[in-house]
Write an enzyme that holds these catalytic residues in place. Structure first.
Site, PDB file in Angstrom:
ATOM      1  N   TYR A 128       0.724  -1.274  -0.320  1.00  0.00           N
ATOM      2  CA  TYR A 128      -0.065  -0.189   0.082  1.00  0.00           C
ATOM      3  C   TYR A 128       0.805   1.242  -0.006  1.00  0.00           C
ATOM      4  O   TYR A 128       1.977   1.398   0.833  1.00  0.00           O
ATOM      5  CB  TYR A 128      -1.053  -0.045   1.203  1.00  0.00           C
ATOM      6  CG  TYR A 128      -1.778   1.199   1.206  1.00  0.00           C
ATOM      7  CD1 TYR A 128      -2.961   1.431   0.332  1.00  0.00           C
ATOM      8  CD2 TYR A 128      -1.615   2.155   2.382  1.00  0.00           C
ATOM      9  CE1 TYR A 128      -3.742   2.562   0.711  1.00  0.00           C
ATOM     10  CE2 TYR A 128      -2.437   3.218   2.572  1.00  0.00           C
ATOM     11  CZ  TYR A 128      -3.595   3.552   1.686  1.00  0.00           C
ATOM     12  OH  TYR A 128      -4.404   4.497   1.745  1.00  0.00           O
ATOM     13  N   ASP A 222       9.346   2.977  -0.144  1.00  0.00           N
ATOM     14  CA  ASP A 222       8.137   3.554   0.726  1.00  0.00           C
ATOM     15  C   ASP A 222       8.408   3.000   2.042  1.00  0.00           C
ATOM     16  O   ASP A 222       7.991   2.061   2.327  1.00  0.00           O
ATOM     17  CB  ASP A 222       6.730   3.217   0.030  1.00  0.00           C
ATOM     18  CG  ASP A 222       5.601   3.671   1.186  1.00  0.00           C
ATOM     19  OD1 ASP A 222       5.872   4.244   1.991  1.00  0.00           O
ATOM     20  OD2 ASP A 222       4.492   3.525   0.659  1.00  0.00           O
ATOM     21  N   LYS A 250       4.179   8.780   9.072  1.00  0.00           N
ATOM     22  CA  LYS A 250       3.850   8.096  10.334  1.00  0.00           C
ATOM     23  C   LYS A 250       4.853   8.950  11.484  1.00  0.00           C
ATOM     24  O   LYS A 250       4.433   9.799  11.945  1.00  0.00           O
ATOM     25  CB  LYS A 250       3.866   6.843  10.223  1.00  0.00           C
ATOM     26  CG  LYS A 250       2.683   6.412   9.340  1.00  0.00           C
ATOM     27  CD  LYS A 250       2.039   4.994   9.158  1.00  0.00           C
ATOM     28  CE  LYS A 250       1.066   4.623   8.156  1.00  0.00           C
ATOM     29  NZ  LYS A 250       0.858   3.917   7.138  1.00  0.00           N
TER      30      LYS A 250
HETATM   31  C1  LIG Z   1       0.149   4.311   5.792  1.00  0.00           C
HETATM   32  C2  LIG Z   1       1.035   4.172   4.700  1.00  0.00           C
HETATM   33  C3  LIG Z   1       0.892   5.029   3.571  1.00  0.00           C
HETATM   34  C4  LIG Z   1      -0.034   6.244   3.454  1.00  0.00           C
HETATM   35  O1  LIG Z   1       0.033   7.347   4.416  1.00  0.00           O
HETATM   36  P1  LIG Z   1      -1.122   8.252   4.981  1.00  0.00           P
HETATM   37  O2  LIG Z   1      -0.444   9.155   5.735  1.00  0.00           O
HETATM   38  O3  LIG Z   1      -2.178   7.325   5.428  1.00  0.00           O
HETATM   39  O4  LIG Z   1      -1.625   8.952   3.533  1.00  0.00           O
HETATM   40  C5  LIG Z   1       1.749   4.807   2.433  1.00  0.00           C
HETATM   41  N1  LIG Z   1       2.625   3.855   2.426  1.00  0.00           N
HETATM   42  C6  LIG Z   1       2.611   3.015   3.469  1.00  0.00           C
HETATM   43  C7  LIG Z   1       3.763   2.047   3.378  1.00  0.00           C
HETATM   44  C8  LIG Z   1       1.964   3.195   4.545  1.00  0.00           C
HETATM   45  O5  LIG Z   1       1.916   2.027   5.603  1.00  0.00           O
END
Ligand SMILES: *Cc1c(COP(=O)(O)O)cnc(C)c1O
Length: 413
Positions: A128, A222, A250
């Site tokens: 994701y 990511d 995060k």
């Molecule tokens: C949570 C997450 C996102 C998205 O971040 P948001 O702040 O919810 O938009 C993107 N990549 C990874 C790997 C994530 O865990």
């Protein structure tokens, strides 16, 4: 609000029951509006590495608030924040702050396309990268939970530029690059997957990722979830790989909305106003978010934090494995740094296909029993649990005692 919530998995649809409404949080604990206190393994879906409402972070936010909420103009704190990120992530030679992980990934891909002049991107099934159109293709957790591989509303013309491959399949990646490498702008990956549950990369997969540059594609890590979770320097430090671009989010926001994308200066110089790749944000580098992030990063200079969360996580994972074995349930509990997932199924989970083979019906029952025992778990079997520095032996003991009872009940059902 659709489903009564502002982000889908919060609604408990896949596990049943109603979600507790949270009134407050402190350290390793959440308190709901009825006064129930839960040991928290969601940690706001990753950010709360120091535990909730850490005194120094709260003080920094309060101090910043009194000086004004947002200026839409540069501040010294942003420069300090950038330097703090860079110290832990030396691959990030230049960065831009945004307000979410979604934005960070979306902007990193636009930059990769701008730099290479190519349109196609590669992502891996079950990973994701936020909810921008081109990335909502086989995107794991939220979508997997609802049994939808892709979102409606994404134009086919956009989705066709997103090529998807199985995670941990170096041969498939090599084959695709040999065939299509000339039109691929970037390969984006969760270097440890966290959004199909916690799935560790194989060495061969990491090596194949490192190789994508030979085809002129950018490697984008990511690390929105893995940053400071897999190690202080993220998966790139743990596995000694230098990506071209990195996305963070995060943890670096300390609980406020922050994202970052950055990497090689020669690429980042292509971002507006230095270059032709546009990206902007009214609240980017917001003073409160920057203060929370900066206070968090300062506290994360301590090695003790990382030693503690890793030891706590290992103790939980091993304890859960033992409790499941005692109950006669086959499980696998991949874990690294401060994240883990309890998968119901005896076979190793290496990709989205094997994650989907796990028994989500048993997970739903386990989740309900744990909530009833005041252990707050993510409401999807495709999510990772997060441990904070505020979790200690007391919380481990409580959790494992509750899990032993819940797992026995699951085995009997
Ligand atoms: C949570 C997450 C996102 C998205 O971040 P948001 O702040 O919810 O938009 C993107 N990549 C990874 C790997 C994530 O865990």
């Amino acid at each position: 609000m659709p489903g009564g919530v502002n982000s889908p998995v919060r609604a408990f649809r896949s596990v049943g029951g109603d979600p507790p409404f949270i009134a407050s949080a402190k350290g390793a604990y959440l308190t709901d509006v009825d006064g129930h206190v839960y040991v928290d393994y969601v940690g706001s879906w990753g950010p709360a590495l120091l535990g909730h409402a850490h005194e120094e972070v709260v003080a920094a936010v309060c101090a910043a608030a009194t000086k004004g909420m947002s200026f839409g103009a540069p501040t010294a704190a942003e420069v300090e924040f950038a330097a703090a990120v860079q110290r832990f992530y030396p691959s990030i030679e230049m960065l831009r702050m945004v307000s979410s992980g979604t934005e960070a990934c979306m902007a990193a891909l636009r930059l990769a396309r701008g730099v290479t002049g190519r349109d196609a991107i590669v992502k891996f099934e079950g990973c994701y990268h936020g909810h921008s159109d081109g990335l909502l293709v086989k995107a794991g957790s939220g979508l997997a939970t609802f049994g939808e591989p892709d979102s409606k509303g994404v134009p086919a013309d956009v989705a066709r530029h997103t090529l998807t491959l199985p995670y941990n399949d170096p041969a498939a990646l090599k084959a695709l690059l040999d065939l299509e490498g000339h039109r691929i702008a970037a390969v984006i990956v969760e270097p440890v997957a966290g959004n199909m549950g916690c799935v560790l990369p194989t060495e061969a997969f990491l090596a194949a990722l490192d190789d994508v540059r030979t085809h002129g594609a950018l490697l984008i890590f990511d690390e929105v979830m893995t940053g400071f979770r897999v190690a202080r320097g993220g998966a790139q430090a743990r596995f000694s790989i230098t990506p071209d671009l990195t996305c963070l989010g995060k943890v670096i926001g300390g609980g406020l909305p922050v994202g970052v994308y950055g990497g090689k200066a020669e690429y980042m110089r292509q971002v507006s106003p230095l270059g032709p790749v546009y990206q902007a944000g009214t609240l980017s580098g917001n003073p409160l978010a920057t203060a929370a992030g900066l206070a968090t990063l300062k506290l994360l200079e301590s090695d003790a934090v990382f030693e503690k969360v890793e030891a706590t996580t290992a103790a939980l994972a091993e304890g859960l494995e033992r409790a499941a074995f005692d109950a006669g349930l086959a499980v696998t509990v991949p874990h690294i740094g401060s994240m883990f997932t309890l998968f119901f199924g005896g076979r190793p989970v290496t990709d989205f296909t094997s994650a989907r083979r796990c028994d989500m019906g048993v997970f739903a029952k386990y989740h309900r029993l744990m909530i009833d025992a005041f252990i707050y778990l993510p409401a999807s079997g495709y999510e990772a649990c997060f441990v904070s520095a505020a979790h200690g032996q007391t919380e481990v003991d409580k959790t494992l005692a509750a899990a032993a009872v819940a797992l026995r009940a699951c085995a009997e059902a």
